[in-house]
Motif scaffolding. Structure first.
Motif, PDB file in Angstrom:
ATOM      1  N   HIS A  98       0.815  -1.134   0.080  1.00 48.41           N
ATOM      2  CA  HIS A  98       0.032   0.040  -0.066  1.00 48.41           C
ATOM      3  C   HIS A  98       0.849   1.254   0.067  1.00 48.41           C
ATOM      4  N   VAL A  99       0.500   2.152  -0.931  1.00 49.71           N
ATOM      5  CA  VAL A  99       1.221   3.570  -0.956  1.00 49.71           C
ATOM      6  C   VAL A  99       0.336   4.485   0.078  1.00 49.71           C
ATOM      7  N   ILE A 100       0.846   5.117   0.966  1.00 50.01           N
ATOM      8  CA  ILE A 100       0.342   6.121   1.799  1.00 50.01           C
ATOM      9  C   ILE A 100       0.587   7.549   1.045  1.00 50.01           C
ATOM     10  N   GLU A 101      -0.158   8.453   0.536  1.00 49.76           N
ATOM     11  CA  GLU A 101       0.016   9.895  -0.037  1.00 49.76           C
ATOM     12  C   GLU A 101      -0.261  10.851   1.051  1.00 49.76           C
ATOM     13  N   GLN A 102       0.997  11.384   1.383  1.00 48.25           N
ATOM     14  CA  GLN A 102       0.857  12.581   2.508  1.00 48.25           C
ATOM     15  C   GLN A 102       1.816  13.556   2.155  1.00 48.25           C
ATOM     16  N   ASP A 103       1.687  14.844   1.890  1.00 53.14           N
ATOM     17  CA  ASP A 103       2.730  15.651   1.395  1.00 53.14           C
ATOM     18  C   ASP A 103       3.242  16.255   2.942  1.00 53.14           C
ATOM     19  N   THR A 104       4.230  15.417   3.435  1.00 55.73           N
ATOM     20  CA  THR A 104       4.941  15.914   4.467  1.00 55.73           C
ATOM     21  C   THR A 104       6.244  16.763   3.900  1.00 55.73           C
ATOM     22  N   TYR A 105       6.445  16.721   2.577  1.00 55.77           N
ATOM     23  CA  TYR A 105       7.491  17.400   2.130  1.00 55.77           C
ATOM     24  C   TYR A 105       7.460  18.832   2.256  1.00 55.77           C
ATOM     25  N   SER A 106       6.020  19.370   1.855  1.00 54.48           N
ATOM     26  CA  SER A 106       5.611  20.658   1.934  1.00 54.48           C
ATOM     27  C   SER A 106       5.840  21.304   3.512  1.00 54.48           C
ATOM     28  N   VAL A 107       5.492  20.600   4.282  1.00 53.50           N
ATOM     29  CA  VAL A 107       5.226  20.878   5.625  1.00 53.50           C
ATOM     30  C   VAL A 107       6.626  21.041   6.204  1.00 53.50           C
ATOM     31  N   VAL A 108       7.683  20.133   5.917  1.00 53.22           N
ATOM     32  CA  VAL A 108       9.025  20.203   6.432  1.00 53.22           C
ATOM     33  C   VAL A 108       9.711  21.464   5.868  1.00 53.22           C
ATOM     34  N   LYS A 109       9.427  21.730   4.478  1.00 52.56           N
ATOM     35  CA  LYS A 109      10.276  22.674   3.665  1.00 52.56           C
ATOM     36  C   LYS A 109       9.871  24.233   4.318  1.00 52.56           C
ATOM     37  N   ARG A 110       8.454  24.273   4.715  1.00 54.04           N
ATOM     38  CA  ARG A 110       7.765  25.415   5.267  1.00 54.04           C
ATOM     39  C   ARG A 110       8.053  25.762   6.729  1.00 54.04           C
ATOM     40  N   VAL A 111       8.163  24.594   7.620  1.00 56.43           N
ATOM     41  CA  VAL A 111       8.482  24.870   9.027  1.00 56.43           C
ATOM     42  C   VAL A 111      10.130  25.012   9.362  1.00 56.43           C
ATOM     43  N   ILE A 112      10.858  24.288   8.273  1.00 57.85           N
ATOM     44  CA  ILE A 112      12.451  24.025   8.715  1.00 57.85           C
ATOM     45  C   ILE A 112      13.318  25.101   7.875  1.00 57.85           C
ATOM     46  N   PRO A 113      14.024  26.181   8.726  1.00 64.75           N
ATOM     47  CA  PRO A 113      14.545  27.020   7.894  1.00 64.75           C
ATOM     48  C   PRO A 113      15.494  26.513   6.963  1.00 64.75           C
ATOM     49  N   GLU A 114      16.027  27.051   5.814  1.00 60.44           N
ATOM     50  CA  GLU A 114      17.071  26.602   4.816  1.00 60.44           C
ATOM     51  C   GLU A 114      18.097  26.457   5.382  1.00 60.44           C
TER      52      GLU A 114
END
Length: 267
Positions: A98-114
Motif C-alpha cells: 500500500h502507498v500512503i500519500e501525504q505531503d510531508t515534504y511541503s510541511v518540512v520545507k515550510r517549517v524548517i529554515p533553509e
C-alpha cells in the motif's frame, strides 16, 4: 571463464545466507515475529528497506510459524519522486503493498529554515502517518530498516548531543502503547547491506529531501566510526555488543540501581 563468472553468484549466496541467519537470530532473540502476526514492512526505497523485505520474505517461506507481510511506502510528495518504482517492483514480487500519500515534504520545507536539519520533523511526520495506517489496518508489528550501524550511531548522537546513554532498541512499544516496532536488521552491518543491495540490483530511490545535507550530526558520527573501524576493525561490533551487555552497577543512574542501600556484606 565459467568459474570466474560463478564466483560473484556464490559470494552473493553466501552473503544472503549469512544475513538471513542474522535476521533470524534477531527475530528469535527479541521475539520480533510470532504466529499470526501481520507485519508492516516500511519501505522507503533505500537499500535498507529493500534488504529487510527481501530477507523477511525468504524467512517467511521457511518459518515454522505463519505470518503476513505487507509492504507500505509513504509518498511524501517530494519533487521528482519516481512514484512508479516501488509499486512496479512490489507487484513483480507479488507482495501485498500500500502507498500512503501525504505531503510531508511541503510541511518540512515550510517549517524548517533553509540549511537546518530536516530529519527530526520529517521522522515525526512519517511515524505519525505509518502508525495511523497500522491502527486502521490490523497491523500487529511495524518493521523498520535500521541496522547495527544506525543503532551505534544513535548511541553516540545521544551521548555527545543529548547527555544520555540511549540507542535504538531492536524491539519497542510506541509511546502510546498501541504499536510494537521491530528492527530485524539490528545485527547486520551497513556495509553488508550495501553489498547485498548491489548484488540484488535493487531499484534504489535516493532521498532528495535530506540525504545530501552536509550538516547532519549523524554524518559526523558516521565518519568518526568509519575512522575507528579503519584503525581497529571490529570496533563497531564491539560497541554494539556492549549495548547487549550492560552492567547497571558500574554506571551512575539512580533509577537503575539502589546505590543508597549499599552496605558492606556482614561477615
Amino acid at each position: 571463464m565459467n568459474a570466474v563468472l560463478e564466483r560473484p553468484s556464490n559470494n552473493a549466496k553466501r552473503l544472503e545466507a549469512r544475513l538471513r541467519g542474522l535476521v533470524g537470530k534477531a527475530i528469535e532473540d527479541f521475539r520480533m515475529i510470532e504466529a499470526g502476526d501481520r507485519v508492516m514492512v516500511c519501505m522507503s526505497g533505500g537499500k535498507d528497506s529493500y534488504t529487510m523485505l527481501d530477507l523477511l520474505l525468504s524467512l517467511q517461506r521457511s518459518a515454522p510459524v505463519k505470518f503476513e507481510l505487507i509492504a507500505v511506502n509513504l509518498d511524501q510528495k517530494q519533487p521528482g519522486f519516481p512514484r512508479h518504482v516501488l509499486p512496479e517492483y512490489l507487484t513483480a514480487l507479488g507482495v501485498p503493498f500500500h502507498v500512503i500519500e501525504q505531503d510531508t515534504y511541503s510541511v518540512v520545507k515550510r517549517v524548517i529554515p533553509e540549511g537546518k536539519t530536516t530529519c527530526g520533523l520529517c521522522s515525526r511526520l512519517r511515524r505519525g502517518a505509518l502508525y495511523r495506517y497500522a491502527s486502521e489496518n490490523g497491523i500487529t508489528k511495524i518493521a523498520l530498516g535500521h541496522h547495527r550501524d544506525d543503532i551505534v550511531e544513535t548511541l553516540f548522537l545521544n551521548l555527545f548531543h543529548g547527555g544520555r546513554l540511549k540507542a535504538m532498541a531492536p524491539k519497542f512499544r510506541s509511546d502510546d502503547g498501541r504499536h510494537v516496532v521491530i528492527r530485524p536488521l539490528a545485527y547486520i552491518a551497513e556495509r553488508d547491506i550495501a553489498r547485498y543491495a548491489r548484488a540484488r540490483a535493487f531499484p534504489i530511490i535516493p532521498c532528495k529531501l535530506c540525504g545530501s545535507q552536509p550538516n547532519l550530526q549523524r554524518a559526523a558520527i558516521k565518519r568518526m566510526l568509519a575512522a575507528w573501524e579503519r584503525e581497529q576493525p571490529g570496533r563497531t561490533e564491539s560497541i554494539f555488543s556492549a549495548l547487549r551487555h550492560v552492567e547497571p552497577t558500574q554506571l551512575a543512574d539512580l533509577r537503575l540501581y539502589d546505590f543508597a542501600a549499599l552496605r558492606p556484606t556482614p561477615r
